[in-house]
Design a protein around this motif. Structure first.
Motif, short mmCIF file in Angstrom:
data_model
loop_
_atom_site.label_atom_id
_atom_site.label_comp_id
_atom_site.label_asym_id
_atom_site.label_seq_id
_atom_site.Cartn_x
_atom_site.Cartn_y
_atom_site.Cartn_z
N SER A 70 -8.44 -9.32 7.71
CA SER A 70 -9.36 -9.73 6.66
C SER A 70 -8.62 -10.65 5.70
O SER A 70 -7.68 -10.24 5.04
N ILE B 280 -5.56 -5.28 9.07
CA ILE B 280 -6.12 -3.97 8.76
C ILE B 280 -5.71 -3.00 9.87
O ILE B 280 -6.11 -3.18 11.02
N TYR C 258 -8.09 2.46 10.15
CA TYR C 258 -9.29 2.28 9.34
C TYR C 258 -10.56 2.06 10.16
O TYR C 258 -11.64 1.92 9.59
N ASP D 100 -11.96 -5.49 3.27
CA ASP D 100 -11.24 -4.28 3.69
C ASP D 100 -9.79 -4.28 3.21
O ASP D 100 -9.21 -3.23 2.96
N GLN D 101 -9.20 -5.46 3.06
CA GLN D 101 -7.80 -5.54 2.62
C GLN D 101 -7.62 -5.10 1.18
O GLN D 101 -6.49 -4.90 0.72
N ALA E 271 -8.59 -2.23 -0.05
CA ALA E 271 -8.60 -0.77 -0.14
C ALA E 271 -7.41 -0.25 -0.96
O ALA E 271 -6.27 -0.63 -0.71
N ASP F 179 -10.99 5.45 -1.20
CA ASP F 179 -11.25 4.03 -1.00
C ASP F 179 -12.74 3.70 -1.12
O ASP F 179 -13.12 2.54 -0.96
N LEU G 17 -14.83 0.49 1.98
CA LEU G 17 -13.69 -0.29 1.52
C LEU G 17 -12.46 0.16 2.31
O LEU G 17 -11.98 1.27 2.14
N GLY G 18 -11.98 -0.70 3.19
CA GLY G 18 -10.95 -0.30 4.14
C GLY G 18 -11.59 0.05 5.46
O GLY G 18 -11.31 -0.56 6.50
N THR H 21 -13.77 -0.07 8.48
CA THR H 21 -14.22 -1.35 9.03
C THR H 21 -15.64 -1.35 9.60
O THR H 21 -16.06 -2.33 10.20
N HIS I 286 -18.25 -2.53 1.83
CA HIS I 286 -18.12 -1.61 0.70
C HIS I 286 -19.40 -1.66 -0.12
O HIS I 286 -19.89 -2.75 -0.46
N THR J 204 -15.73 -10.70 1.54
CA THR J 204 -14.40 -10.45 2.07
C THR J 204 -13.31 -10.63 1.01
O THR J 204 -12.13 -10.67 1.34
#
Length: 430
Positions: A28, A33, A37, A121-122, A124, A163, A167-168, A170, A174, A298
């Motif tokens: 991401s 990731i 996750y 996701d990065q 988190a 998280d 979030l994190g 996948t 979020h 993202t």
């Protein structure tokens, strides 16, 4: 440009902190990731049940001080129930203090709901424990919640960081400030902590909730939902700082600010949770708005400050009106946001609401109103207005400064709840 030079230098210095294995395929914005996750297709039935866990390494954080967080860390994925009633896998981290607990009863636990991190996701928070600062050509994150963790861990209190939904993890976006998703994720984090390998917290451990900004909303929601959703969680108290209790008012504060892009995260999350809103969003956003929503999905907080600073939501709408005005004119969208309003349920544990009196991002008045509403419902409320000077409208300084000023008082208040010290509401002076 000075920022570019600093970014390049910092990226080189931190390169070793972002290593990955060939099996870790998801990326991401330039950040790998880990496969951990990835949410499995089947999840346990029980809320708070652990899906998987693994030891993790935590990095130093305190600015200018090369010190590690005083804890043993475990990365965790656990099961919760989202706002639609569907199961969801949530990631986070459990921190077992190296400091012994000297207070009464078993070691207590604080569930830390992080402030706004982003939607990629990065972003988190659990990844932020390994990489307190992440800088690539595409993303910039800072794990600022590590300071609060340090304070709690040094007192012998275990910490569980959530998280949040998506979030994190996948499998979805979020859902950002979704009241139910956040509250459930925080309460199920408390349940999950009991089953972490090596954890010394138990089902009898007193639990505290702590969070600021988005985390304040999550904490407030969890406090409201605990009596019915998680009566087994021994909630001793909840400290909610700058809670966005009224999203319509908060949207007005965010619009045109340094973190204006956060409005897009809200919209993205609610469209995902309530697909019936998609036709309205598609009809009301112009090409620039649609592109921004996709781009923002993202991004992390650091990213939007550099790419969308002081953006006006009116530039994203077909009508040229601010997003708040468009929502006011649309009953279907307005109804969804109204369902997110905090203060309509009574917490049974003591609650502390703090808010900066000059906060113009998560407006002071609506946060104070949460305390008023809880008081009216008979809750044990400690309301704390945090004084301060106006450091610049819409710059976020009026929002961040009270968090720093109130950190010690808020954590001390939680420690007093663990010690079972008497507390009286100050509702009469709110």
């Amino acid at each position: 440009m000075p920022y570019v030079r600093r970014t390049a230098a910092l990226a080189a210095a931190l390169a070793l902190m972002a290593t990955a294995t060939p099996a870790e395929a998801a990326v991401s914005r330039g950040v790998v990731i880990p496969a951990f996750y990835d949410v499995p297709a089947s999840l346990p039935a029980a809320n708070g049940a652990i899906v998987r866990s693994q030891p993790m390494t935590i990095a130093w954080w305190l600015p200018g001080i090369l010190s590690s967080l005083p804890a043993k860390a475990t990365r965790v994925m656990y099961k919760t129930t989202d706002s639609t009633g569907a199961p969801a896998g949530v990631t986070g981290a459990y921190l077992e203090p190296k400091t012994a607990w000297s207070g009464p009863g078993p070691r207590p636990l604080v569930v830390l709901s992080p402030g706004t991190q982003g939607q990629g996701d990065q972003c988190a928070p659990s990844m932020g424990l390994e990489r307190p600062i992440t800088v690539t050509g595409e993303t910039f994150t800072i794990g600022y919640e590590n300071i609060a963790m340090n304070k709690l861990l040094s007192k012998g209190v275990a910490v569980m960081v959530t998280d949040y939904v998506g979030l994190g993890a996948t499998d979805r976006l979020h859902t950002y400030v979704n009241r139910i998703d956040q509250g459930h994720a925080a309460l199920d984090a408390a349940r999950a902590a009991r089953s972490v390998p090596g954890a010394t917290v138990t089902a009898q451990s007193k639990v505290g909730l702590y969070g600021y900004s988005q985390g304040g909303g999550s904490t407030a929601s969890a406090a409201e939902l605990q009596p019915t959703y998680a009566p087994d969680v021994q909630l001793a108290g909840a400290a909610a700082g700058a809670p966005p209790a009224d999203l319509k008012e908060t949207l007005k504060g965010i619009d045109g600010s340094a973190i204006a892009g956060a409005a897009g995260w809200s919209l993205n999350g609610f469209v995902q949770a309530y697909p019936q809103l998609r036709p309205y969003v598609d009809a009301e956003t112009n090409a620039a708005g649609k592109a921004a929503l996709k781009d923002l999905s993202t991004m992390c907080t650091g990213d939007i400050i550099f790419k969308y600073p002081f953006a006006k939501s009116s530039s994203w709408t077909v009508s040229g009106k601010p997003m708040s005005a468009v929502i006011d004119a649309n009953p279907a969208v307005g109804a969804v946001l109204d369902q997110q309003r905090l203060g309509r349920l009574r917490p049974t544990a003591p609650v502390r609401v703090s808010t900066g009196v000059v906060d113009d991002i998560v407006p002071h008045a609506q946060a104070r109103q949460l305390a008023v509403d809880w008081c009216a419902r008979g809750a044990n409320v400690t309301y704390v207005p945090v004084p301060g000077l106006n450091l610049g409208n819409k710059t976020v300084l009026n929002h961040v400064t009270p968090m720093i000023k109130d950190l010690d008082p808020a954590t001390t208040w939680l420690m007093d709840r663990f010690a079972a010290k008497p507390i009286a509401t100050n509702c009469g002076t709110v």
